[in-house]
Write an enzyme that holds these catalytic residues in place. Structure first.
Site, PDB file in Angstrom:
ATOM      1  N   SER A 157       0.967  -1.191   0.167  1.00  0.00           N
ATOM      2  CA  SER A 157      -0.063  -0.221  -0.225  1.00  0.00           C
ATOM      3  C   SER A 157       0.575   1.115  -0.174  1.00  0.00           C
ATOM      4  O   SER A 157       1.913   1.625  -0.671  1.00  0.00           O
ATOM      5  CB  SER A 157      -0.903   0.163   0.918  1.00  0.00           C
ATOM      6  OG  SER A 157      -1.581   1.006   1.365  1.00  0.00           O
ATOM      7  N   ASP A 251     -10.212  -3.349  -5.549  1.00  0.00           N
ATOM      8  CA  ASP A 251      -9.173  -2.076  -4.413  1.00  0.00           C
ATOM      9  C   ASP A 251      -9.085  -0.868  -6.068  1.00  0.00           C
ATOM     10  O   ASP A 251      -8.680  -1.624  -6.426  1.00  0.00           O
ATOM     11  CB  ASP A 251      -8.003  -2.849  -4.398  1.00  0.00           C
ATOM     12  CG  ASP A 251      -7.018  -1.292  -4.087  1.00  0.00           C
ATOM     13  OD1 ASP A 251      -7.154  -0.644  -4.030  1.00  0.00           O
ATOM     14  OD2 ASP A 251      -6.168  -2.522  -3.528  1.00  0.00           O
ATOM     15  N   HIS A 281      -8.148  -5.062  -0.644  1.00  0.00           N
ATOM     16  CA  HIS A 281      -7.130  -3.437  -0.351  1.00  0.00           C
ATOM     17  C   HIS A 281      -6.951  -4.704   0.954  1.00  0.00           C
ATOM     18  O   HIS A 281      -7.676  -5.320   2.470  1.00  0.00           O
ATOM     19  CB  HIS A 281      -7.147  -2.300  -0.400  1.00  0.00           C
ATOM     20  CG  HIS A 281      -5.890  -1.259   0.131  1.00  0.00           C
ATOM     21  ND1 HIS A 281      -4.886  -1.349  -1.199  1.00  0.00           N
ATOM     22  CD2 HIS A 281      -5.747  -0.952   1.364  1.00  0.00           C
ATOM     23  CE1 HIS A 281      -3.807  -0.991  -0.274  1.00  0.00           C
ATOM     24  NE2 HIS A 281      -4.490  -0.696   1.024  1.00  0.00           N
TER      25      HIS A 281
END
Length: 316
Positions: A157, A251, A281
């Site tokens: 991320s 996502d 995610h």
């Protein structure tokens, strides 16, 4: 545009989403940063699975002219590491730290035998861009100057963004990374098209969330042309290390991985992109409860292991 997640996401993944939301509800961006950190830390502790038997870690500091950067170094007993994995944690540049991804790093160490160095970079909004980047770059320089082992960058991320940003910045360094593995990274893609629209209201992360975190990180300033902030918007993709990007289908960030791969390939580099079907995610925390996430984590570890040996994974 509405996406039917009831058909894309399986029961195991829904159970993971529901468990996560029991700690960290979807309206997280309405809460104060302090509350977000408290909830995130509580959730991460609940998902913590401990260390593999042969892995240990040590808490250390990197001395820089600016500050002492906390790091955690993981080693596998009896292993002669072939590489160092420099790991940058996720959390939207706002939450997370050495504890939130402690077991993830320990398991990557166990799976690869590599030394893993996790970096506690400074968080927004107290520390705006480019502070997190500077800390991660300093960590790279420290590792490059204190070991002869090859370096592989990895992050999830926000950490995937930072890993890519460091790769772009140091690509012509004499100790440049020999590979990078980016896990559902946010790389600065346009939020009004592609997966940002198709998955604008995805479970676990929405497009609104991504805009909120980018604004918080940037202090309201538009940094979109700064490759340290948005690696996808760099004007030069030559000389980057072999790259593996693992995205989640459900996502808003998934197209960032696809476009990043395409730009590296167009510049003559090596890159592959896996868009994991039905995953969301932050699925790293689901690697022990969701079969799809478990399989993806094996692919991540395999990619790290091969890149650290100077080998190309091909397809995962």
């Amino acid at each position: 545009m509405t996406t039917d997640y009831t058909t894309l996401i399986d029961e195991q993944t829904w159970a993971f989403i529901e468990r996560t939301n029991s700690f960290y509800p979807p309206d997280a961006v309405e809460r104060s940063v302090e509350q977000q950190r408290e909830v995130y830390d509580t959730m991460c502790r609940a998902f913590f699975t401990g260390y593999p038997e042969l892995v240990s870690s040590a808490y250390r500091f990197i001395e820089t002219g600016e500050r002492k950067i906390p790091i955690r170094v993981y080693e596998k007993y009896g292993s002669d590491p072939q590489a160092v994995c420099l790991y940058f944690h996720g959390g939207g540049f706002v939450v997370g730290g050495l504890e939130s991804h402690d077991d993830v790093c320990a398991e990557l160490c166990e799976a690869t035998g590599f030394r893993v160095v996790s970096v506690d970079y400074r968080l927004a909004p107290e520390h705006l861009h480019p502070v997190a980047f500077r800390d991660c770059h300093a960590a790279f320089e420290h590792v490059a100057s204190t070991t002869d082992l090859p370096i592989v960058l990895c992050g999830d991320s926000a950490g995937g963004n930072l890993a890519a940003a460091v790769s772009h910045h140091v690509r012509r360094h004499e100790r440049a990374p020999i590979g990078q593995v980016l896990i559902y990274p946010g790389l600065g893609g346009a939020t009004d098209q592609g997966s940002y629209v198709t998955h604008a209201h995805a479970p676990m992360l929405t497009t609104r969330d991504t805009i909120y975190y980018a604004d918080l990180r940037g202090g309201g300033f538009n940094w979109s042309t700064d490759a340290r902030f948005s690696p996808l918007n760099d004007t030069d993709f030559t000389g980057l290390p072999p790259t593996v990007v693992i995205s989640a289908e459900c996502d808003p960030l998934s197209d960032d991985g696809r476009h990043y791969r395409d730009k590296i390939l167009a510049a003559g580099g090596k890159a592959i992109w896996n868009n994991e079907p039905g995953l969301v995610h932050a699925f790293l925390r689901a690697r022990h409860s969701v079969d799809r996430a478990r399989a993806s984590f094996r692919r991540i570890a395999t990619a790290l292991h091969l890149l650290g040996q100077g080998r190309w994974p091909g397809q995962l």
